[in-house]
Design an enzyme around this catalytic site. Structure first.
Site, PDB file in Angstrom:
ATOM      1  N   ASP A  73       9.791 -17.141  72.467  1.00 40.55           N
ATOM      2  CA  ASP A  73      11.122 -17.678  72.786  1.00 40.55           C
ATOM      3  C   ASP A  73      11.887 -16.736  73.710  1.00 40.55           C
ATOM      4  OD1 ASP A  73      11.287 -15.857  70.556  1.00 40.55           O
ATOM      5  OD2 ASP A  73      13.342 -16.533  70.210  1.00 40.55           O
ATOM      6  N   GLU A 129      12.537 -15.281  67.678  1.00 40.30           N
ATOM      7  CA  GLU A 129      12.830 -13.858  67.510  1.00 40.30           C
ATOM      8  C   GLU A 129      14.213 -13.506  68.024  1.00 40.30           C
ATOM      9  OE1 GLU A 129      12.980  -9.558  68.592  1.00 40.30           O
ATOM     10  OE2 GLU A 129      13.225 -11.307  69.880  1.00 40.30           O
TER      11      GLU A 129
END
Length: 375
Positions: A73, A129
């Site tokens: 991400d 994350e």
């Protein structure tokens, strides 16, 4: 266009292709689908999917197992996808190039290329994350399928400019609230102004001297900063509540509980230094916490990996000054280091960019170490 990973192809081209797939935190399905399609076509890997996280493993019966992990991400896009190359071809520019699509490209290329590494490898590609810790995909794997993260050593491909960075700082976010008494501003003496009451604490933060703390031979920089403030409901009302959010980045010298005790001493001493009006009170609550991780560079596999990276001409290992998931591996009892392409100071910038040379160096160092004889 779907990802295609050809062994021996320039890994920087794969990095660009990954950047071109938007994957802002919480919206990682598309990139996970494409990485999964690549991995499931690799005969030497067992592939498992948990939500938008992937685990791909060799099962060669080697004496040691390495975990190589990275998050897919990114922070929100700001007119910086798709990727571009600098005019001289030496930089990959685009959201996530540093944090951490170039690191993911190194992982994915090696997962495909290395059919017979000298250590078994668990490749982990995980989601979310860049958001609050409870949503972290690696944490979800650790909670739901901890056996998938069993290993002797872990490498997190976070950006480090192709230098080993040991451990990481921990982080606390704390909301400190001054409680006063509301009143009409025309009769302010009837109230207790909570914003004014916050002044001693803000003054303390303004002159706070950040500490350098040595842990296992590496220097970690600590810091306490105000990162948000709220107070007041109208232009003619003395505010009865003012809240300042602070972020404490603490060294691996302290546990979470010890870090909390240090923050609380800072809070209480700040308000004790200035007399408060009768009726004013102070409270605080923690909104986020994550443990620090010690460097772990004395583990035998860490020493071997550091020797391999040093052979590339890289500088000596240094401290990781932000929080990373090496802390999570530390909590699992697995020595771990950060090692990946890109300057961490360029992460999340609008002109985020990673040197092609870093991508190639990380790919070569990991490839050579994972295929070298094990002593």
């Amino acid at each position: 266009m779907w990802l295609s990973v050809v062994p021996g192809a320039p890994v920087e081209d794969l990095a660009s292709a990954l950047i071109d797939i938007p994957s802002v935190s919480g919206d990682e399905r598309a990139i996970t689908d494409q990485i999964e399609a690549v991995l499931r076509g690799v005969p030497h890997l067992e592939v498992l999917r948990l939500g938008n996280a992937l685990v791909a493993r060799t099962a060669l019966g080697r004496a040691e197992r390495v975990i190589v992990a990275g998050h897919v991400d990114t922070v929100p896009i700001k007119d910086n996808v798709p990727s571009v190359r600098s005019d001289d071809g030496e930089w990959i520019i685009g959201r996530g190039s540093v944090d951490m699509k170039c690191g993911i490209a190194v992982q994915l290329a090696l997962a495909v290329e290395l059919a017979a590494p000298t250590r078994d490898v668990t490749w982990v590609f995980y989601d979310q994350e860049e958001v609050e810790e409870p949503r972290n995909g690696l944490g979800r794997i650790a909670r739901e399928r901890p056996e998938l993260l069993e290993g002797d050593f872990a490498i997190l491909c976070e950006p480090t400019s192709a230098v080993i960075e040991g451990g990481c700082n921990g982080t606390l976010r704390v909301q400190v609230t001054v409680h006063g008494k509301a009143a009409h501003s025309a009769r302010s003496w009837k109230g207790i102004n909570s914003i004014h009451g916050m002044a001693p604490f803000l003054a303390t933060l303004a002159v706070y001297e950040h500490e350098d703390v040595e842990v296992d031979g590496l220097i970690f920089r600590e810091g306490v900063n105000a990162v948000g403030i709220t107070g007041g409901i109208a232009g003619n009302v003395v505010p009865d509540v003012c809240t300042v959010t602070i972020n404490y980045r603490f060294s691996p010298a302290w546990t979470v509980d010890e870090a909390k005790a240090r923050v609380e001493r800072l809070i209480t001493s700040s308000f004790e230094s200035s007399p408060a009006p009768a009726g004013q009170s102070v409270t605080w609550k923690y909104t986020d916490e994550a443990a620090a991780a010690r460097p772990g560079l004395d583990a035998p596999m860490a020493i071997a990996f550091a020797d391999a990276v040093a052979a590339t001409g890289a500088p000596a290992p240094r401290a990781k000054l932000g929080w990373t998931d090496v802390a999570r591996f530390g909590q699992l009892g697995i020595p771990a280091v950060n090692f990946g392409p890109g300057d961490p100071e360029r992460a999340h910038a609008d002109d985020e960019r990673c040197p092609v040379a870093d991508v190639r160096r990380c790919h070569a160092a990991l490839r050579d170490w994972l295929t070298a004889p094990v002593s």
